[in-house]
Design a protein around this motif. Sequence first.
Motif, PDB file in Angstrom:
ATOM      1  N   HIS A   1     109.129  69.681 136.257  1.00  0.00           N
ATOM      2  CA  HIS A   1     108.791  70.747 137.203  1.00  0.00           C
ATOM      3  C   HIS A   1     108.490  72.063 136.485  1.00  0.00           C
ATOM      4  CE1 HIS A   1     109.289  68.991 141.172  1.00  0.00           C
ATOM      5  NE2 HIS A   1     110.392  68.375 140.771  1.00  0.00           N
ATOM      6  N   LEU A   2     109.253  72.357 135.433  1.00  0.00           N
ATOM      7  CA  LEU A   2     109.042  73.607 134.704  1.00  0.00           C
ATOM      8  C   LEU A   2     107.692  73.592 133.996  1.00  0.00           C
ATOM      9  CD1 LEU A   2     110.251  76.318 133.922  1.00  0.00           C
ATOM     10  CD2 LEU A   2     111.325  75.204 131.947  1.00  0.00           C
ATOM     11  N   ALA A   3     107.335  72.464 133.410  1.00  0.00           N
ATOM     12  CA  ALA A   3     106.031  72.349 132.755  1.00  0.00           C
ATOM     13  C   ALA A   3     104.897  72.534 133.754  1.00  0.00           C
ATOM     14  CB  ALA A   3     105.923  70.986 132.061  1.00  0.00           C
ATOM     15  N   VAL A   4     105.026  71.946 134.928  1.00  0.00           N
ATOM     16  CA  VAL A   4     104.019  72.108 135.974  1.00  0.00           C
ATOM     17  C   VAL A   4     103.920  73.567 136.407  1.00  0.00           C
ATOM     18  CG1 VAL A   4     103.440  71.548 138.372  1.00  0.00           C
ATOM     19  CG2 VAL A   4     104.199  69.743 136.823  1.00  0.00           C
ATOM     20  N   ALA A   5     105.068  74.235 136.510  1.00  0.00           N
ATOM     21  CA  ALA A   5     105.073  75.651 136.916  1.00  0.00           C
ATOM     22  C   ALA A   5     104.312  76.513 135.918  1.00  0.00           C
ATOM     23  CB  ALA A   5     106.514  76.140 137.053  1.00  0.00           C
ATOM     24  N   TYR A   6     104.468  76.248 134.642  1.00  0.00           N
ATOM     25  CA  TYR A   6     103.736  77.016 133.624  1.00  0.00           C
ATOM     26  C   TYR A   6     102.243  76.688 133.669  1.00  0.00           C
ATOM     27  CZ  TYR A   6     107.550  79.342 131.198  1.00  0.00           C
ATOM     28  OH  TYR A   6     108.587  80.190 130.877  1.00  0.00           O
ATOM     29  N   ALA A   7     101.905  75.423 133.869  1.00  0.00           N
ATOM     30  CA  ALA A   7     100.497  75.041 133.948  1.00  0.00           C
ATOM     31  C   ALA A   7      99.818  75.690 135.148  1.00  0.00           C
ATOM     32  CB  ALA A   7     100.379  73.520 134.018  1.00  0.00           C
ATOM     33  N   GLN A   8     100.544  75.769 136.262  1.00  0.00           N
ATOM     34  CA  GLN A   8      99.992  76.386 137.468  1.00  0.00           C
ATOM     35  C   GLN A   8      99.779  77.884 137.289  1.00  0.00           C
ATOM     36  OE1 GLN A   8     102.916  75.086 140.344  1.00  0.00           O
ATOM     37  NE2 GLN A   8     101.668  73.344 140.984  1.00  0.00           N
ATOM     38  N   LYS A   9     100.503  78.465 136.364  1.00  0.00           N
ATOM     39  CA  LYS A   9     100.330  79.889 136.069  1.00  0.00           C
ATOM     40  C   LYS A   9      99.071  80.140 135.246  1.00  0.00           C
ATOM     41  CE  LYS A   9     102.764  83.813 133.973  1.00  0.00           C
ATOM     42  NZ  LYS A   9     103.910  84.221 133.110  1.00  0.00           N
ATOM     43  N   GLY A  10      98.538  79.075 134.656  1.00  0.00           N
ATOM     44  CA  GLY A  10      97.332  79.210 133.844  1.00  0.00           C
ATOM     45  C   GLY A  10      97.563  79.003 132.365  1.00  0.00           C
ATOM     46  N   ALA A  11      98.797  78.711 131.986  1.00  0.00           N
ATOM     47  CA  ALA A  11      99.114  78.492 130.581  1.00  0.00           C
ATOM     48  C   ALA A  11      98.713  77.087 130.150  1.00  0.00           C
ATOM     49  CB  ALA A  11     100.614  78.705 130.335  1.00  0.00           C
ATOM     50  N   ARG A  12      98.150  76.981 128.958  1.00  0.00           N
ATOM     51  CA  ARG A  12      97.898  75.661 128.378  1.00  0.00           C
ATOM     52  C   ARG A  12      99.268  75.084 128.006  1.00  0.00           C
ATOM     53  NH1 ARG A  12      94.537  77.021 123.346  1.00  0.00           N
ATOM     54  NH2 ARG A  12      96.063  78.724 123.403  1.00  0.00           N
ATOM     55  N   THR A  13      99.694  74.075 128.724  1.00  0.00           N
ATOM     56  CA  THR A  13     101.077  73.606 128.623  1.00  0.00           C
ATOM     57  C   THR A  13     101.145  72.187 128.102  1.00  0.00           C
ATOM     58  OG1 THR A  13     101.649  75.018 130.511  1.00  0.00           O
ATOM     59  CG2 THR A  13     103.242  73.320 129.893  1.00  0.00           C
ATOM     60  N   LEU A  14     102.109  71.952 127.199  1.00  0.00           N
ATOM     61  CA  LEU A  14     102.365  70.613 126.675  1.00  0.00           C
ATOM     62  C   LEU A  14     103.809  70.231 126.978  1.00  0.00           C
ATOM     63  CD1 LEU A  14     101.611  68.107 124.994  1.00  0.00           C
ATOM     64  CD2 LEU A  14     102.404  69.352 122.968  1.00  0.00           C
ATOM     65  N   LEU A  15     103.971  69.051 127.537  1.00  0.00           N
ATOM     66  CA  LEU A  15     105.282  68.492 127.832  1.00  0.00           C
ATOM     67  C   LEU A  15     105.568  67.399 126.807  1.00  0.00           C
ATOM     68  CD1 LEU A  15     107.698  68.214 129.812  1.00  0.00           C
ATOM     69  CD2 LEU A  15     106.263  66.697 131.183  1.00  0.00           C
ATOM     70  N   ILE A  16     106.671  67.538 126.057  1.00  0.00           N
ATOM     71  CA  ILE A  16     107.019  66.562 125.016  1.00  0.00           C
ATOM     72  C   ILE A  16     108.297  65.829 125.398  1.00  0.00           C
ATOM     73  CG2 ILE A  16     107.645  66.229 122.597  1.00  0.00           C
ATOM     74  CD1 ILE A  16     106.089  68.689 121.856  1.00  0.00           C
ATOM     75  N   ASP A  17     108.247  64.513 125.369  1.00  0.00           N
ATOM     76  CA  ASP A  17     109.441  63.711 125.593  1.00  0.00           C
ATOM     77  C   ASP A  17     110.053  63.392 124.227  1.00  0.00           C
ATOM     78  OD1 ASP A  17     111.460  62.061 126.398  1.00  0.00           O
ATOM     79  OD2 ASP A  17     110.230  60.887 127.787  1.00  0.00           O
ATOM     80  N   ALA A  18     111.062  64.188 123.831  1.00  0.00           N
ATOM     81  CA  ALA A  18     111.739  63.992 122.553  1.00  0.00           C
ATOM     82  C   ALA A  18     113.030  63.199 122.721  1.00  0.00           C
ATOM     83  CB  ALA A  18     112.022  65.340 121.886  1.00  0.00           C
TER      84      ALA A  18
ATOM     85  N   SER B   1      96.559  65.063 135.396  1.00  0.00           N
ATOM     86  CA  SER B   1      95.604  65.585 136.381  1.00  0.00           C
ATOM     87  C   SER B   1      96.298  66.499 137.379  1.00  0.00           C
ATOM     88  CB  SER B   1      94.926  64.427 137.121  1.00  0.00           C
ATOM     89  OG  SER B   1      94.198  63.630 136.229  1.00  0.00           O
ATOM     90  N   LEU B   2      96.007  67.778 137.284  1.00  0.00           N
ATOM     91  CA  LEU B   2      96.474  68.779 138.238  1.00  0.00           C
ATOM     92  C   LEU B   2      95.311  69.711 138.527  1.00  0.00           C
ATOM     93  CD1 LEU B   2     100.013  69.804 136.891  1.00  0.00           C
ATOM     94  CD2 LEU B   2      99.522  68.469 138.930  1.00  0.00           C
ATOM     95  N   ALA B   3      95.157  70.082 139.761  1.00  0.00           N
ATOM     96  CA  ALA B   3      94.031  70.938 140.144  1.00  0.00           C
ATOM     97  C   ALA B   3      94.092  72.284 139.438  1.00  0.00           C
ATOM     98  CB  ALA B   3      94.035  71.149 141.660  1.00  0.00           C
ATOM     99  N   ASP B   4      93.016  72.622 138.722  1.00  0.00           N
ATOM    100  CA  ASP B   4      92.872  73.920 138.056  1.00  0.00           C
ATOM    101  C   ASP B   4      94.022  74.226 137.104  1.00  0.00           C
ATOM    102  OD1 ASP B   4      90.517  74.419 139.545  1.00  0.00           O
ATOM    103  OD2 ASP B   4      91.714  75.120 141.240  1.00  0.00           O
ATOM    104  N   CYS B   5      94.597  73.191 136.473  1.00  0.00           N
ATOM    105  CA  CYS B   5      95.714  73.388 135.543  1.00  0.00           C
ATOM    106  C   CYS B   5      95.432  72.659 134.237  1.00  0.00           C
ATOM    107  CB  CYS B   5      97.017  72.860 136.132  1.00  0.00           C
ATOM    108  SG  CYS B   5      97.605  73.780 137.557  1.00  0.00           S
ATOM    109  N   SER B   6      95.978  73.190 133.146  1.00  0.00           N
ATOM    110  CA  SER B   6      95.873  72.541 131.847  1.00  0.00           C
ATOM    111  C   SER B   6      97.257  72.058 131.434  1.00  0.00           C
ATOM    112  CB  SER B   6      95.317  73.517 130.801  1.00  0.00           C
ATOM    113  OG  SER B   6      95.270  72.908 129.528  1.00  0.00           O
ATOM    114  N   LEU B   7      97.537  70.788 131.701  1.00  0.00           N
ATOM    115  CA  LEU B   7      98.833  70.205 131.380  1.00  0.00           C
ATOM    116  C   LEU B   7      98.633  68.886 130.654  1.00  0.00           C
ATOM    117  CD1 LEU B   7     101.922  70.166 131.565  1.00  0.00           C
ATOM    118  CD2 LEU B   7     101.711  69.128 133.835  1.00  0.00           C
ATOM    119  N   SER B   8      99.282  68.766 129.491  1.00  0.00           N
ATOM    120  CA  SER B   8      99.215  67.544 128.704  1.00  0.00           C
ATOM    121  C   SER B   8     100.623  67.052 128.434  1.00  0.00           C
ATOM    122  CB  SER B   8      98.491  67.791 127.370  1.00  0.00           C
ATOM    123  OG  SER B   8      97.175  68.252 127.584  1.00  0.00           O
ATOM    124  N   ILE B   9     100.741  65.779 128.076  1.00  0.00           N
ATOM    125  CA  ILE B   9     102.040  65.201 127.766  1.00  0.00           C
ATOM    126  C   ILE B   9     101.961  64.424 126.458  1.00  0.00           C
ATOM    127  CG2 ILE B   9     101.610  63.143 129.163  1.00  0.00           C
ATOM    128  CD1 ILE B   9     104.614  63.053 129.772  1.00  0.00           C
TER     129      ILE B   9
END
Length: 222
Positions: A60-77, A114-122
Amino acid sequence: MARAKKQNQRNQKEEYYSSVSEQFKLIRTNIDFSSIDEDIQVILITSPESGTGKSTITSHLAVAYAQKGARTLLIDADLRKPTLHKYFSKNLYLGLSNVIKSDVCLEDCLQKISLADCSLSILTSGPIIQNPNDLLSSKRMNELIETLRGSFDKIIIDTPPVTVVSDALVLADSVDGTVLVCRYRKTLKEKARHAVNQLRLSKSKLLGVIFNGTKNAENYYY
């Protein structure tokens, strides 16, 4: 009557998720303003024990940052019990452990969400291995985080519980801040205190605690 009932349930569900979304926007804002002098770019998420909802919080936090317009990467460590690939229906077996071991290049392991108008990668965990702590504490892992800093505005890292294994601690020195996730009626005070003391052994700044699982829907995450 049945149609009205379904519509009412749909409205309640939308209201609930809207409330949750607003709470994560608040968490995002608090993190951004937690340090005036430095940018919090790489954030590590951990918990005192399993079952706190840590990975859900991380997503959810990663999605929140992506929705703000930040190029966001979610890493499963969490190379022991990875779960983030399930949330977004992504390939588990092409991810972090592959990159650290240099089996596959980084570009081939980054998966778009895939999120509308968001840059989110994993970057999923990759194949589960026998020595995750050795990989996460390696020079290659530290170099990887530094490389990713140049490509993303925000990097959110999900790690195993800090009082169970030391994986979060070996990564903590490479990030800008850590968030601890505790759960209502599950996390004991002593367990939370122990987790905080463990995190203080690292150079990472403890940004705060997210208390998850309260009964009141309006305060479900805060």
